[in-house]
Motif scaffolding. Structure first.
Motif, PDB file in Angstrom:
ATOM      1  N   HIS A 230       8.419   3.496 -12.711  1.00 12.40           N
ATOM      2  CA  HIS A 230       7.544   2.658 -11.893  1.00 12.40           C
ATOM      3  C   HIS A 230       6.418   2.179 -12.809  1.00 12.40           C
ATOM      4  O   HIS A 230       5.779   2.991 -13.476  1.00 12.40           O
TER       5      HIS A 230
ATOM      6  N   ARG B  50       2.924  -0.015  -4.127  1.00 12.36           N
ATOM      7  CA  ARG B  50       1.819   0.296  -5.039  1.00 12.36           C
ATOM      8  C   ARG B  50       1.415   1.754  -4.844  1.00 12.36           C
ATOM      9  O   ARG B  50       1.125   2.179  -3.723  1.00 12.36           O
TER      10      ARG B  50
ATOM     11  N   VAL C 299       3.505   0.443 -12.366  1.00 12.84           N
ATOM     12  CA  VAL C 299       2.099   0.209 -12.019  1.00 12.84           C
ATOM     13  C   VAL C 299       1.509   1.414 -11.289  1.00 12.84           C
ATOM     14  O   VAL C 299       2.169   2.035 -10.466  1.00 12.84           O
ATOM     15  N   VAL C 300       0.266   1.703 -11.632  1.00 15.43           N
ATOM     16  CA  VAL C 300      -0.465   2.743 -10.911  1.00 15.43           C
ATOM     17  C   VAL C 300      -1.878   2.243 -10.649  1.00 15.43           C
ATOM     18  O   VAL C 300      -2.394   1.425 -11.401  1.00 15.43           O
ATOM     19  N   SER C 301      -2.438   2.720  -9.581  1.00 17.44           N
ATOM     20  CA  SER C 301      -3.795   2.284  -9.238  1.00 17.44           C
ATOM     21  C   SER C 301      -4.712   3.506  -9.171  1.00 17.44           C
ATOM     22  O   SER C 301      -4.417   4.462  -8.469  1.00 17.44           O
TER      23      SER C 301
ATOM     24  N   GLU D  99      -0.369   6.527  -1.055  1.00 16.15           N
ATOM     25  CA  GLU D  99      -1.565   7.193  -1.547  1.00 16.15           C
ATOM     26  C   GLU D  99      -1.305   8.672  -1.788  1.00 16.15           C
ATOM     27  O   GLU D  99      -0.863   9.384  -0.889  1.00 16.15           O
TER      28      GLU D  99
ATOM     29  N   HIS E 107      -1.175   4.599  -5.327  1.00 19.62           N
ATOM     30  CA  HIS E 107      -2.608   4.794  -5.565  1.00 19.62           C
ATOM     31  C   HIS E 107      -2.893   6.269  -5.799  1.00 19.62           C
ATOM     32  O   HIS E 107      -2.389   7.118  -5.056  1.00 19.62           O
TER      33      HIS E 107
ATOM     34  N   THR F 221      -7.185  -3.189  -5.239  1.00 18.16           N
ATOM     35  CA  THR F 221      -5.850  -2.800  -5.706  1.00 18.16           C
ATOM     36  C   THR F 221      -4.849  -2.685  -4.555  1.00 18.16           C
ATOM     37  O   THR F 221      -3.701  -2.328  -4.774  1.00 18.16           O
ATOM     38  N   GLN F 222      -5.319  -2.985  -3.362  1.00 19.21           N
ATOM     39  CA  GLN F 222      -4.452  -2.859  -2.183  1.00 19.21           C
ATOM     40  C   GLN F 222      -3.294  -3.855  -2.274  1.00 19.21           C
ATOM     41  O   GLN F 222      -3.494  -5.010  -2.607  1.00 19.21           O
TER      42      GLN F 222
END
Lengths: 137, 134
Positions: free
Chosen positions: B123, B97, B125-127, B61, B99, B54-55
């Motif tokens: 936002h 991204r 997208v989330v990881s 983070e 995380h 997912t990086q």
């Protein structure tokens, strides 16, 4: 008669080449450490706040993830080992199936991740998860 | 008269300097790895056999420990600070991204707090990070 002694050669550590080998090993070690720091997991899309989507009632499976860690499907407890099979069977009849997961507040994060893993394995396109307000009422 | 020629020297690669170069490289890589150094928070990562990398190019983070405490860059933060950190990061780079590195035993409500912030900030997208079992 004078006895000739052999000259003792001095050993130069830098000349031996061992130092450079050691340095290169250290370099490889640090490269490995630097590359190791890569995140892996699941990428999830987040819908807009208060956004709604109209879905056919036949094309939706509502799961509840209870505080106890059990999974409920339409009010009935579903064993975790049957989760994958149940979703897969439904996907065969309804390829556009939407999976809705309602998670109770105290559910451990691992349980949510495990559910997402199953969804990803089965390549479910429409997946939505929300915090359940059942226990807030 | 015979002109004496200078003796030709055989070219030698100086092996001694190799170790110097190696050490310079070593120092360089150590510095680079320090720049990329991640301040780890002691958590038990959730486990999943199936997962993906997912990086992204730019990453943010946010950590959540077992007790539901949020951390950013190794320091404990509250939810309002977390919102400010995420908002600033998204303002700097909308493609960043985010995380979430949460303890596997933490309650989902804490993770959901962060997801709600991301929704609020629009936002998309989330990881969710899991233990890398490679």
């Amino acid at each position: 008669m004078k006895i000739q002694r052999r000259k003792i050669k001095k050993i130069d550590i830098a000349d031996s080449g061992a130092l450079s080998d050691l340095a290169f090993l250290l370099i490889i070690f640090f490269i490995v450490i630097a590359v190791f720091n890569v995140n892996s997991g699941f990428i999830l899309g987040i819908p807009r706040k208060n956004s709604t989507k109209i879905i056919n009632t036949m094309d939706i499976m509502k799961f509840d993830l209870l505080d106890s860690g059990q999974i409920e499907l339409d009010g009935e407890i579903l064993p975790i080992d049957k989760l994958s099979g149940t979703i897969n069977t439904n996907l065969e009849f309804h390829p556009n199936m939407t999976i809705l997961l309602r998670v109770q507040r105290e559910v451990s994060y691992q349980k949510v991740v495990s559910f997402v893993e199953v969804i990803r394995k089965l390549e479910v396109e429409n997946f939505s998860f929300v915090l359940s307000d059942k226990d807030e009422l | 008269m015979k002109i004496s020629r200078g003796k030709r020297r055989i070219p030698i690669v100086p092996i001694n300097s190799m170790s110097d170069i190696a050490f310079l490289l070593l120092i360089f890589i150590m510095l680079i790895s320090l720049i990329n150094y991640r301040k780890e928070i002691k958590i038990s990562y959730p486990e999943a056999e199936f997962h993906e990398v997912t990086q992204a190019d730019k990453n943010l983070e946010i950590w959540i420990d077992n007790g539901g405490m949020f951390y950013y860059d190794g320091l404990p933060i509250d939810l309002a600070e977390a919102e400010a950190v995420i908002a600033d990061a998204i303002a700097d780079d909308p493609k960043i991204r985010v995380h979430i590195l949460a303890d596997k035993n933490t309650s989902y409500k804490y993770v959901n707090d962060l997801v709600e912030i991301l929704k609020l900030l629009q936002h998309r997208v989330v990881s969710f990070i899991v233990k890398d079992g490679k």
